[in-house]
Design an enzyme around this catalytic site. Sequence first.
Site, PDB file in Angstrom:
ATOM      1  N   ALA A  15       0.822  -1.207   0.000  1.00 25.14           N
ATOM      2  CA  ALA A  15       0.000   0.000   0.000  1.00 25.14           C
ATOM      3  C   ALA A  15       0.860   1.262   0.000  1.00 25.14           C
ATOM      4  CB  ALA A  15      -0.937  -0.002   1.204  1.00 25.14           C
ATOM      5  N   ARG A  25       4.000   9.493 -10.196  1.00 21.93           N
ATOM      6  CA  ARG A  25       3.618   9.537 -11.612  1.00 21.93           C
ATOM      7  C   ARG A  25       2.868  10.835 -11.941  1.00 21.93           C
ATOM      8  NH1 ARG A  25       1.692   4.191 -10.344  1.00 21.93           N
ATOM      9  NH2 ARG A  25       3.239   2.628 -10.932  1.00 21.93           N
ATOM     10  N   CYS A  48       2.377 -13.078   0.131  1.00 21.46           N
ATOM     11  CA  CYS A  48       1.550 -14.253  -0.182  1.00 21.46           C
ATOM     12  C   CYS A  48       2.371 -15.376  -0.807  1.00 21.46           C
ATOM     13  CB  CYS A  48       0.423 -13.863  -1.131  1.00 21.46           C
ATOM     14  SG  CYS A  48      -0.711 -12.624  -0.457  1.00 21.46           S
ATOM     15  N   ASP A 297      -3.122  -3.592   4.984  1.00 17.90           N
ATOM     16  CA  ASP A 297      -3.570  -4.502   6.037  1.00 17.90           C
ATOM     17  C   ASP A 297      -3.880  -3.819   7.361  1.00 17.90           C
ATOM     18  OD1 ASP A 297      -3.142  -6.407   4.141  1.00 17.90           O
ATOM     19  OD2 ASP A 297      -1.435  -7.369   5.130  1.00 17.90           O
TER      20      ASP A 297
END
Length: 468
Positions: A15, A25, A48, A297
């Site tokens: 995140a 950007r 993960c 999270d």
Amino acid sequence: MAAARRMVVVGGDAAGMSAASQARRLKGPDELEIIAFERGDFTSYSACGIPYWIGGSVDARDDLIARTPEAHRERGIDLRMRTEVTRIDVDGGRVRARGLSGDGGETWTGFDELVVATGATPLRPPLPGIDAPGVHAVQTLEDGEALLGTLGGVESGSGGERRRAVVVGAGYIGVEMAEALTLRGYEVTVLDQAEQPMTTLDPDMGALVRDAMCGMGMEVVTGAEVTAVETDGEGRARAVAAGEKTYPADVVVLGLGVAPETSLAREAGLPVGESGGLLTDLAMRVRGHTNIWAGGDCVEVLDLVSGRTRHVALGTHANKHGQVIGANIGGGYATFPGVVGTAVSKVCDLEIARTGVLEAQAREAGLQFVTVTADATGRAGYFPGAESMRVKMLAERGTGRLLGTQIVGRTGAGKRVDVAAVALTAGLTVEQMIYLDLGYAPPFSPVWDPVLVAARKAAAAVRQERRE
């Protein structure tokens, strides 16, 4: 010329660095200065993927790293590794950080925009021996390296004896780590308090997962309350006690889930929800604050099915949160509408997927529902390799609105849940789902896809309920 505004990011993974990259950007260094603090050694990696690295499916740690600190710095982000933020001063618009290398001195850094992306922390119950060497929670690459170090020591000194591992908890991480250790040749025992493994499924679907785990040679003990980790004379873990039994272990892995890491935010007075995650609006701005944002999270998000906020720790959401935050700080406008609770995993060749609410969650949300299960094959029944799967579907009584879908089966089962996830997001009824124009050819699906078979049964059950 006006001075550049300053964006400070706390947390250098999905995140946080997605937010920083997206803002960069849209705004150059002359308009927006970006400083990011990360207390670990790695950034922008796939947590993960750690079980698959442990099990040998992924060759090397660095295969899991999407972008190195050097790559972020080349893009104009001042990324400070091994630096921990110890305080957020909301009123003063600054954070205090200390280096974890060197003298550990602390410095203050001001911000115009603050992004809190502190992630989650593995649950570690306060039991005797839980912090002993040989007991591992697996959340970060550093955790993975530590576990591999323990496994290397066990394997080098085994003398040909059968190596034993105990996994405490049978959620996604617990099941995936149990498989990884089995693939490494360990005799694996999985201990879980619940009725069946995978409490992200209803118990009847979790029983299918248990059968697959046992089929791999694992011992699965449910209804087991762990009371202690027993240690040897050197203080290392040697067994796990649960109830009246003791399970020998050369290594213990905790798979009890995670909790939002919000201690820093709580101390700063930022709002948290029932599950301990930070509360934000749809733009991912922390409620009650115009220049503080949070994602990943450490936050709670809106559940589009139940209408409540919930904590869902997934990299897919974290990256999207970061994109939204970066777009808003960079001068654009974006929102994160919420989640439907989609997740997929596997044990051996059994694919496990769910989206929407479970029966217990539906009851808790006050929803009235019907449930059906359907068994079907993932390919045309006459086509070679056709294997069965079970689809469970929940629909709202009366309206027929889809509430949830669970799928357990072999090849091709898991990603079918995406059809249901889209239907949930769109608010479709099971009747409407029947006529979805899904792809069909014998190698990929029967004429009636398994999800549509379940939708037909659910629609019939809803109509029956109306008649009664």
